[in-house]
Motif scaffolding. Sequence first.
Motif, PDB file in Angstrom:
ATOM      1  N   GLY A 100      -7.388   9.136   2.668  1.00  0.00           N
ATOM      2  CA  GLY A 100      -7.382  10.577   2.854  1.00  0.00           C
ATOM      3  C   GLY A 100      -6.655  11.010   4.115  1.00  0.00           C
ATOM      4  N   GLY A 101      -6.382  12.267   4.208  1.00  0.00           N
ATOM      5  CA  GLY A 101      -5.773  12.822   5.406  1.00  0.00           C
ATOM      6  C   GLY A 101      -4.358  12.326   5.657  1.00  0.00           C
ATOM      7  N   VAL A 102      -3.930  12.520   6.916  1.00  0.00           N
ATOM      8  CA  VAL A 102      -2.578  12.137   7.307  1.00  0.00           C
ATOM      9  C   VAL A 102      -2.399  10.626   7.235  1.00  0.00           C
ATOM     10  CG1 VAL A 102      -0.887  12.169   9.185  1.00  0.00           C
ATOM     11  CG2 VAL A 102      -2.348  14.164   8.790  1.00  0.00           C
ATOM     12  N   GLY A 103      -3.431   9.873   7.626  1.00  0.00           N
ATOM     13  CA  GLY A 103      -3.348   8.409   7.595  1.00  0.00           C
ATOM     14  C   GLY A 103      -3.086   7.893   6.194  1.00  0.00           C
ATOM     15  N   GLY A 104      -3.766   8.485   5.214  1.00  0.00           N
ATOM     16  CA  GLY A 104      -3.565   8.067   3.826  1.00  0.00           C
ATOM     17  C   GLY A 104      -2.153   8.366   3.342  1.00  0.00           C
ATOM     18  N   ILE A 105      -1.645   9.534   3.738  1.00  0.00           N
ATOM     19  CA  ILE A 105      -0.284   9.908   3.326  1.00  0.00           C
ATOM     20  C   ILE A 105       0.739   8.955   3.939  1.00  0.00           C
ATOM     21  CG2 ILE A 105       1.474  11.694   3.491  1.00  0.00           C
ATOM     22  CD1 ILE A 105      -0.782  13.765   3.388  1.00  0.00           C
ATOM     23  N   VAL A 106       0.567   8.653   5.241  1.00  0.00           N
ATOM     24  CA  VAL A 106       1.512   7.737   5.911  1.00  0.00           C
ATOM     25  C   VAL A 106       1.474   6.357   5.267  1.00  0.00           C
ATOM     26  CG1 VAL A 106       2.007   6.545   8.083  1.00  0.00           C
ATOM     27  CG2 VAL A 106       1.433   8.983   8.088  1.00  0.00           C
ATOM     28  N   ALA A 107       0.270   5.848   4.990  1.00  0.00           N
ATOM     29  CA  ALA A 107       0.137   4.527   4.375  1.00  0.00           C
ATOM     30  C   ALA A 107       0.766   4.519   2.983  1.00  0.00           C
ATOM     31  CB  ALA A 107      -1.335   4.129   4.303  1.00  0.00           C
ATOM     32  N   ALA A 108       0.560   5.585   2.223  1.00  0.00           N
ATOM     33  CA  ALA A 108       1.117   5.667   0.876  1.00  0.00           C
ATOM     34  C   ALA A 108       2.640   5.699   0.911  1.00  0.00           C
ATOM     35  CB  ALA A 108       0.579   6.902   0.154  1.00  0.00           C
ATOM     36  N   VAL A 109       3.187   6.481   1.839  1.00  0.00           N
ATOM     37  CA  VAL A 109       4.650   6.544   1.966  1.00  0.00           C
ATOM     38  C   VAL A 109       5.214   5.180   2.336  1.00  0.00           C
ATOM     39  CG1 VAL A 109       6.538   7.511   3.331  1.00  0.00           C
ATOM     40  CG2 VAL A 109       4.712   9.001   2.509  1.00  0.00           C
ATOM     41  N   LEU A 110       4.531   4.478   3.248  1.00  0.00           N
ATOM     42  CA  LEU A 110       4.993   3.152   3.655  1.00  0.00           C
ATOM     43  C   LEU A 110       4.962   2.183   2.478  1.00  0.00           C
ATOM     44  CD1 LEU A 110       5.925   1.386   6.011  1.00  0.00           C
ATOM     45  CD2 LEU A 110       3.507   0.846   6.461  1.00  0.00           C
ATOM     46  N   ILE A 111       3.902   2.226   1.678  1.00  0.00           N
ATOM     47  CA  ILE A 111       3.797   1.349   0.496  1.00  0.00           C
ATOM     48  C   ILE A 111       4.908   1.670  -0.497  1.00  0.00           C
ATOM     49  CG2 ILE A 111       2.382   0.841  -1.532  1.00  0.00           C
ATOM     50  CD1 ILE A 111      -0.085   1.158   0.278  1.00  0.00           C
ATOM     51  N   LEU A 112       5.144   2.954  -0.722  1.00  0.00           N
ATOM     52  CA  LEU A 112       6.197   3.344  -1.665  1.00  0.00           C
ATOM     53  C   LEU A 112       7.566   2.868  -1.189  1.00  0.00           C
ATOM     54  CD1 LEU A 112       5.094   6.981  -2.610  1.00  0.00           C
ATOM     55  CD2 LEU A 112       5.036   4.958  -4.075  1.00  0.00           C
ATOM     56  N   PHE A 113       7.830   3.047   0.098  1.00  0.00           N
ATOM     57  CA  PHE A 113       9.135   2.653   0.634  1.00  0.00           C
ATOM     58  C   PHE A 113       9.337   1.146   0.520  1.00  0.00           C
ATOM     59  CE2 PHE A 113      11.662   1.079   4.236  1.00  0.00           C
ATOM     60  CZ  PHE A 113      12.870   1.722   3.954  1.00  0.00           C
ATOM     61  N   LEU A 114       8.378   0.371   0.989  1.00  0.00           N
ATOM     62  CA  LEU A 114       8.518  -1.086   0.958  1.00  0.00           C
ATOM     63  C   LEU A 114       8.510  -1.608  -0.476  1.00  0.00           C
ATOM     64  CD1 LEU A 114       6.156  -2.100   3.925  1.00  0.00           C
ATOM     65  CD2 LEU A 114       8.648  -1.986   3.906  1.00  0.00           C
ATOM     66  N   GLY A 115       7.640  -1.056  -1.301  1.00  0.00           N
ATOM     67  CA  GLY A 115       7.537  -1.528  -2.681  1.00  0.00           C
ATOM     68  C   GLY A 115       8.794  -1.270  -3.492  1.00  0.00           C
ATOM     69  N   HIS A 116       9.308  -0.067  -3.428  1.00  0.00           N
ATOM     70  CA  HIS A 116      10.504   0.259  -4.209  1.00  0.00           C
ATOM     71  C   HIS A 116      11.752  -0.414  -3.639  1.00  0.00           C
ATOM     72  CE1 HIS A 116       8.824   3.019  -7.134  1.00  0.00           C
ATOM     73  NE2 HIS A 116       8.094   3.582  -6.170  1.00  0.00           N
ATOM     74  N   THR A 117      11.779  -0.618  -2.309  1.00  0.00           N
ATOM     75  CA  THR A 117      12.907  -1.359  -1.728  1.00  0.00           C
ATOM     76  C   THR A 117      12.910  -2.792  -2.235  1.00  0.00           C
ATOM     77  OG1 THR A 117      12.859   0.002   0.277  1.00  0.00           O
ATOM     78  CG2 THR A 117      13.976  -2.132   0.419  1.00  0.00           C
ATOM     79  N   LEU A 118      11.739  -3.425  -2.248  1.00  0.00           N
ATOM     80  CA  LEU A 118      11.627  -4.795  -2.775  1.00  0.00           C
ATOM     81  C   LEU A 118      11.994  -4.832  -4.250  1.00  0.00           C
ATOM     82  CD1 LEU A 118      10.723  -7.756  -2.511  1.00  0.00           C
ATOM     83  CD2 LEU A 118       8.383  -6.990  -3.012  1.00  0.00           C
ATOM     84  N   ASN A 119      11.532  -3.865  -5.003  1.00  0.00           N
ATOM     85  CA  ASN A 119      11.809  -3.832  -6.441  1.00  0.00           C
ATOM     86  C   ASN A 119      13.301  -3.674  -6.715  1.00  0.00           C
ATOM     87  OD1 ASN A 119      11.009  -3.933  -9.122  1.00  0.00           O
ATOM     88  ND2 ASN A 119      10.685  -1.723  -9.266  1.00  0.00           N
ATOM     89  N   LEU A 120      13.959  -2.824  -5.938  1.00  0.00           N
ATOM     90  CA  LEU A 120      15.398  -2.633  -6.103  1.00  0.00           C
ATOM     91  C   LEU A 120      16.153  -3.912  -5.756  1.00  0.00           C
ATOM     92  CD1 LEU A 120      17.810  -0.840  -6.703  1.00  0.00           C
ATOM     93  CD2 LEU A 120      17.667   0.053  -4.372  1.00  0.00           C
ATOM     94  N   ALA A 121      15.717  -4.598  -4.698  1.00  0.00           N
ATOM     95  CA  ALA A 121      16.370  -5.853  -4.317  1.00  0.00           C
ATOM     96  C   ALA A 121      16.197  -6.908  -5.409  1.00  0.00           C
ATOM     97  CB  ALA A 121      15.810  -6.356  -2.990  1.00  0.00           C
TER      98      ALA A 121
END
Length: 616
Positions: free
Chosen positions: A558-579
């Motif tokens: 929840g809150g800002v911490g949850g949003i930051v963690a989610a964005v980080l997961i999305l960035f790393l996950g999709h970058t790995l998937n694209l690679a």
Amino acid sequence: MITQMKKISVITIRSARTETLQALRDLGVVHVFTDRTDVDSGDQLREQKNHIDRAISIIPSPEARPKAAEALHQGDAAVDPALDIAQELIESADRRAQLEDEQDRLQRELERLEPWGELDPQVFADLRDRGVEVRLFEAPADKAREILSELPNVTVLSQNKRLVRAVAVALGSDRFPEGLAGVPLPDRSTGEIREALTELDREMAEIDAEAEARQKDLPLLLAAQEQLEQDLEFARVAQTMEHDRALEWITGFVPFDQVDAVTSAAKENGWGVVVRDPSKDEHVPTQLRNPKPVRIIQPVFDLLGTVPGYRELDISFFFLLFFVVFFAMIIGDAGYGAILLGGTIYTALKARAAGRPLGNGSILMIVLSSATVVWGAITGNWFGYAPFNNLPVFRSLVIPGISIDSETSTEMIQYMCFIIGTVHLSIAHIWKFLRGLRERPRIAALAQLGWLSMVLGLYYLVLQLVIDPEKYPMPDFALPLIAGGLAAVIIFGEQQEGKGFLSGVGRGVAGIITTILDSISAFSDIISYIRLFAVGLATLAIAEAFNSMAGGVAEGLGGVGGIVAAVLILFLGHTLNLAMGALSVVVHGVRLNMLEFSGHLGMEWTGVEYTPFKTR
């Protein structure tokens, strides 16, 4: 297409051999096969080039790689000053290697002495001069009592389960037992060792700084490297020349439209020239000449290091056409395609702004990423997030039957994969049939129609076995297509020029087991195109998994911490998937062209690239 080559021999008198070779190098159109092993006359050139090569490797690479053309000196004038610089760099590098060895030795010595604390061998020597001998001992824990009991005045300094460390002192008449020398003392104190290590670090840093300062000399070294490479090539070409009495001649290969240039040079220089077609058993270099739109696939061939043989086929057009399709289906995500497209366009604009032309690699990536956007858009796949399809713009682009949220998409895309595979392999056999009509015996080309018939029949068998036998029952003509194609291959596949028809049939019957195995291989080749669906599905599944993970983390924290963690997961996950998707393109997209398609064409990729003897 593959350029037609002519075999050419240039004949000159022995006294003019050097001038002739120089003129041919300036002409720059004759490919000469040289033995890449060392030539007798090239020892000094090789040694000089090795010095230059090593010097270049010593200098740290700058961000912008310099070019040889930037050097003040070019050609032979660049060699001597470059060798002087190389000698200085090599001497510095050798000195640094010596310092590294000394550093390693001192570091190991310091680690050896660390358990004993601060040691100074001078203190031990002073005590010995006063009649007091002090020695250090290490003993295995299980034998420590036995060993230490033989020593005078023992004090245990430390012990663990493995080792006991002790100091023993011999006073007056005390003596140490023979054979127990103790721990060797260093040749200097631990403090002096640390000071020496600091001095070594300082000297090595100075050498590194000097090497980095030599970046300004890289253009000169590169110019000298190019000149020495040319001199070595000149020596190798000279070694290939044949002679008879006062005449010498060199033989090579020239594109058919460059023969006139050689004959004109022969008239000017008084050479003799013999031009003929290469024989079937001769090794001929391959030059590819394709239209600009097709030439964009060349970076892939360069990456793979593959060149078709002179008598093979240039598959550049079909490789490009199907590689674009394979790339789009394997990556499969319009969002990923948009990222690749945007990044490529940005890089291309920066290159143009710097005055560099748009390379084939950039154009190819624009085509591939655009195709990925199109495929992802019609399947509704934007970063693996199905709700994007509810947006009016995206929904209008989707083809319902193959959308990621459609129940029929799995079956339809598998069906498309098998159609693509059948078309791909059919093109190979039709092409090979048309080529066979120009060769003798022409009747042997009918075997390719047999293979075409088998591929078409096997397509229906694949649909029935892999997808759904009820929806895709084998039509009545499928088995006759397979059987008739197999018979055609047996009858016509072994026909040879100058041999009787029946003897060819006999050879075909004798090899029937191999032909049957090859037909089974053709069946598996069609099935292998399902990898386009499977890898694309894996890319989608991984994207969905990271989306779900990010959503769960955002909701849980929840809150800002949850949003930051989610964005980080999305960035790393999709970058790995694209690679991983990019790696899959190399593994699977290239394979379908280089193995399945090329295998049905009979390609062996045994070619040698046409690289004429010329001034570079």
